[in-house]
Motif scaffolding. Structure first.
Motif, PDB file in Angstrom:
ATOM      1  N   ILE A  96       0.840  -1.211   0.000  1.00  0.00           N
ATOM      2  CA  ILE A  96       0.000   0.000   0.000  1.00  0.00           C
ATOM      3  C   ILE A  96       0.872   1.257   0.000  1.00  0.00           C
ATOM      4  N   LYS A  97       1.882   1.215   0.866  1.00  0.00           N
ATOM      5  CA  LYS A  97       2.768   2.373   0.960  1.00  0.00           C
ATOM      6  C   LYS A  97       3.424   2.677  -0.386  1.00  0.00           C
ATOM      7  N   THR A  98       3.938   1.615  -1.001  1.00  0.00           N
ATOM      8  CA  THR A  98       4.581   1.796  -2.307  1.00  0.00           C
ATOM      9  C   THR A  98       3.579   2.361  -3.329  1.00  0.00           C
ATOM     10  N   HIS A  99       2.455   1.716  -3.410  1.00  0.00           N
ATOM     11  CA  HIS A  99       1.447   2.139  -4.391  1.00  0.00           C
ATOM     12  C   HIS A  99       1.029   3.601  -4.176  1.00  0.00           C
ATOM     13  N   ILE A 100       0.774   3.918  -2.911  1.00  0.00           N
ATOM     14  CA  ILE A 100       0.352   5.286  -2.604  1.00  0.00           C
ATOM     15  C   ILE A 100       1.398   6.295  -3.069  1.00  0.00           C
ATOM     16  N   HIS A 101       2.641   5.954  -2.802  1.00  0.00           N
ATOM     17  CA  HIS A 101       3.683   6.902  -3.212  1.00  0.00           C
ATOM     18  C   HIS A 101       3.765   7.045  -4.723  1.00  0.00           C
ATOM     19  N   ILE A 102       3.625   5.937  -5.386  1.00  0.00           N
ATOM     20  CA  ILE A 102       3.647   5.993  -6.864  1.00  0.00           C
ATOM     21  C   ILE A 102       2.475   6.836  -7.377  1.00  0.00           C
ATOM     22  N   PHE A 103       1.292   6.535  -6.869  1.00  0.00           N
ATOM     23  CA  PHE A 103       0.106   7.255  -7.337  1.00  0.00           C
ATOM     24  C   PHE A 103       0.173   8.732  -6.972  1.00  0.00           C
ATOM     25  N   ALA A 104       0.718   9.019  -5.809  1.00  0.00           N
ATOM     26  CA  ALA A 104       0.820  10.419  -5.415  1.00  0.00           C
ATOM     27  C   ALA A 104       1.744  11.187  -6.354  1.00  0.00           C
ATOM     28  N   GLY A 105       2.768  10.491  -6.837  1.00  0.00           N
ATOM     29  CA  GLY A 105       3.773  11.184  -7.655  1.00  0.00           C
ATOM     30  C   GLY A 105       3.480  11.221  -9.136  1.00  0.00           C
ATOM     31  N   MET A 106       2.454  10.506  -9.598  1.00  0.00           N
ATOM     32  CA  MET A 106       2.214  10.448 -11.046  1.00  0.00           C
ATOM     33  C   MET A 106       0.944  11.180 -11.476  1.00  0.00           C
ATOM     34  N   SER A 107       0.677  12.231 -10.811  1.00  0.00           N
ATOM     35  CA  SER A 107      -0.550  12.981 -11.056  1.00  0.00           C
ATOM     36  C   SER A 107      -0.918  13.103 -12.533  1.00  0.00           C
ATOM     37  N   THR A 108      -0.029  13.654 -13.310  1.00  0.00           N
ATOM     38  CA  THR A 108      -0.349  13.924 -14.707  1.00  0.00           C
ATOM     39  C   THR A 108      -0.677  12.658 -15.474  1.00  0.00           C
ATOM     40  N   TYR A 109       0.189  11.689 -15.381  1.00  0.00           N
ATOM     41  CA  TYR A 109      -0.026  10.461 -16.133  1.00  0.00           C
ATOM     42  C   TYR A 109      -1.338   9.788 -15.750  1.00  0.00           C
ATOM     43  N   LEU A 110      -1.623   9.776 -14.460  1.00  0.00           N
ATOM     44  CA  LEU A 110      -2.844   9.095 -14.026  1.00  0.00           C
ATOM     45  C   LEU A 110      -4.100   9.848 -14.450  1.00  0.00           C
ATOM     46  N   THR A 111      -3.998  11.148 -14.528  1.00  0.00           N
ATOM     47  CA  THR A 111      -5.122  11.929 -15.051  1.00  0.00           C
ATOM     48  C   THR A 111      -5.439  11.470 -16.473  1.00  0.00           C
TER      49      THR A 111
END
Lengths: 200, 200, 200, 200
Positions: free
Chosen positions: A94-109
DNA sequence: TATGAATGAGGATTCATTCAT
DNA sequence: GATGAATGAATCCTCATTCAT
């Protein structure tokens, strides 16, 4: 006349630059709202040059969406479903995923748009979907492991995994604030509840 | 000579028909991908007529996004934050929300796009955001109520509420299958875990 | 790679061609009556190309109206207000002006429209007005010169100058016959009367 | 059912109101720039009603341009070409004409456009041209009279008449200031010079 | 007669793409 | 390979005109 190594490197850099600015534009302006001219201007090249690297707009879009998946695989799938301590593994994941998702704002949008308009981007979406299914699978197995060890309450593992990835993308969507803030960290323990850890 | 009642009714129907098909199109094709021509064809009217009902494409879009909010308020806010039995109230709320979200596939896909491209649709997004904040607030209060009665574990209420709405929109995004399937029902009890109910 | 000289020359020619046909069209069909399509067809290019040379219709119009002013300045202001023989200078001036006005039928028709609809074309008109005022000024000075030398009767010089330019544009307006005919020459001596030459 | 007298009067008033606002609009915005909607709004009626009074836009325009000619004839032709004192008659005529032209700013702006775009409004222009020719004729005869009496210098009468009407319309064009200012009065004596009065 | 909704032709403009230099 | 002029399909929108009420 074959290209020199320097030239090749230069072209690679240029290509990557295009992908970068295109990601930003596709994410914020949408597919139709992004023009080749805007991309070329943001990349400081002529618009004709964009076609040197990508056959058409659609290919550019597809590349922007799918290219990062390989890199993402490595970090997103980096957990052991048969770990001896599934709770700990879950927390780490979860920690890893959260950090990844938090840092990839643009791409995930961008990803959100492809998912939202999946009929329009069916082909691209299909690849994304496969990727997602593999992730769901691996998470499911970890959940199953935890349940077998009586460390997690009984729930349909695939359902839980689905809710988990839904939550991840949902948080990303709801947090328009692009900064990787402390907020994300505060989410971690609460997310854990979703999996129903059994207190001893 | 004012319009007859029949005519007024007819116009209202027509207007609603436009909104309906426009919602579908905006959701599946995106803002720029949706042309007035497509809308008019889907609504079986001439494209000129679209402008009889909406000044321009942007107004049509805004109406499509914001009009349903009133109706949504009623059902989405239909729970009592100071209920005597917060657990039961929470379960009822989740059930209601899940059913609403399961049934509004198209509209929510649209919402997702507005959120995703919030810089582009900043004004419209802003209204949506206010709506969301009000919902977060009310959910928070219910969570607080549950925690005070020692029926929910201690977590920052607003965080939990945020995770909850993130989960809702995330599920909607991940469930491209538009059918209101049994799956959604199976989610309910698992979602409950997010709030950390205390077993007695 | 910068454009070759040949290409640059070609573009200049093309631009001038557009201006030429646009002048004709704006003059005969009016601003709104002139479509970009008509312009492009008259210039034998695609309508998209018009936008390569001018950002929009309004810019094309403004250029068509204001561009020739520089060239016009040279010929229209080519007289000496402090000439020793003001009568002779006046006659020369009238002759020159008449010939210019006789030969610029199309352009002047256009000017007439800008003046006529000056509220609509206020910005463009304003530049034209400045130009006109400068001309009035110079003519006034020549008239003053003639009056001081007692070769012209006493009249408010600026008034006479105004009447003179009014007469010029009025003749142009009334002579829908575009040919530079003998008629124009016959005007010259009569126009001279406006200035009130004193017979000795 | 025949219309009552009151209704007829009402319709006449309405028609005249339309013509009035249409004159203003056609003059300031041009033919294409004037929409039926603008006209109807300015006249405070529905746009459908405009078509009750005029079959189409073109007819409205033609009426706006040609209707005032009858009234104009009376005042513009109100001078005696065989007057005993042609100089005095000329002065009176100029004064009358100047006052009329000074006061009809809007209408004359419209006329200027028809003349300027005479190929576009050929039919309407043709009627205007006939009117003009009649005026030229009558003025010519007065000039001839003056010349025969040796009160005016010898010039081709028709040429002088042409210059005179050119001057009138030219002044109107150059005086964008709509007010009936003193300026116009100061023109009168100077205009007289055009006819070459012989000092005794 | 008055109204204004409906229609669709036509206009300005944008933009992906091609291709000559 | 890089550039940007040329092209024309496609878009949003306007507007004269029709017609049912």
């Amino acid at each position: 006349m074959p290209l020199s190594d320097e030239q090749k490197l230069n072209m690679k850099k240029r290509r990557e630059n295009i992908l970068e600015v295109a990601t930003e534009l596709f994410a914020t302006e949408g597919y139709e709202g992004t023009t080749i001219k805007k991309v070329s201007e943001a990349a400081n090249i002529s618009y004709g040059s964009v076609f040197t690297y990508f056959n058409d707009k659609e290919e550019l879009f597809r590349t922007v969406v799918l290219d990062p998946l390989n890199e993402l695989t490595e970090v997103l799938f980096d957990f052991n479903p048969v770990a001896d301590d599934p709770i700990c593994e879950l927390e780490k994941m979860i920690k890893t995923h959260i950090h990844i998702f938090a840092g990839m704002s643009t791409y995930l949008t961008l990803i959100v748009q492809v998912i939202g308009q999946h009929t329009k981007f069916s082909e691209t979406f299909s690849e994304l979907d496969q990727f997602h299914n593999k992730l769901l699978d691996k998470v499911s197995r970890l959940v199953e492991n935890g349940q077998e060890k009586r460390l997690l309450i009984q729930q349909e593992p695939f359902t839980v995994a689905s809710l988990y990835t839904s939550l991840l993308i949902g948080i990303r969507l709801n947090t328009t604030d692009a900064r990787l803030s402390d907020i994300w960290d505060s989410y971690i323990s609460s997310i854990m509840n979703l999996f129903g850890p059994i207190k001893k």
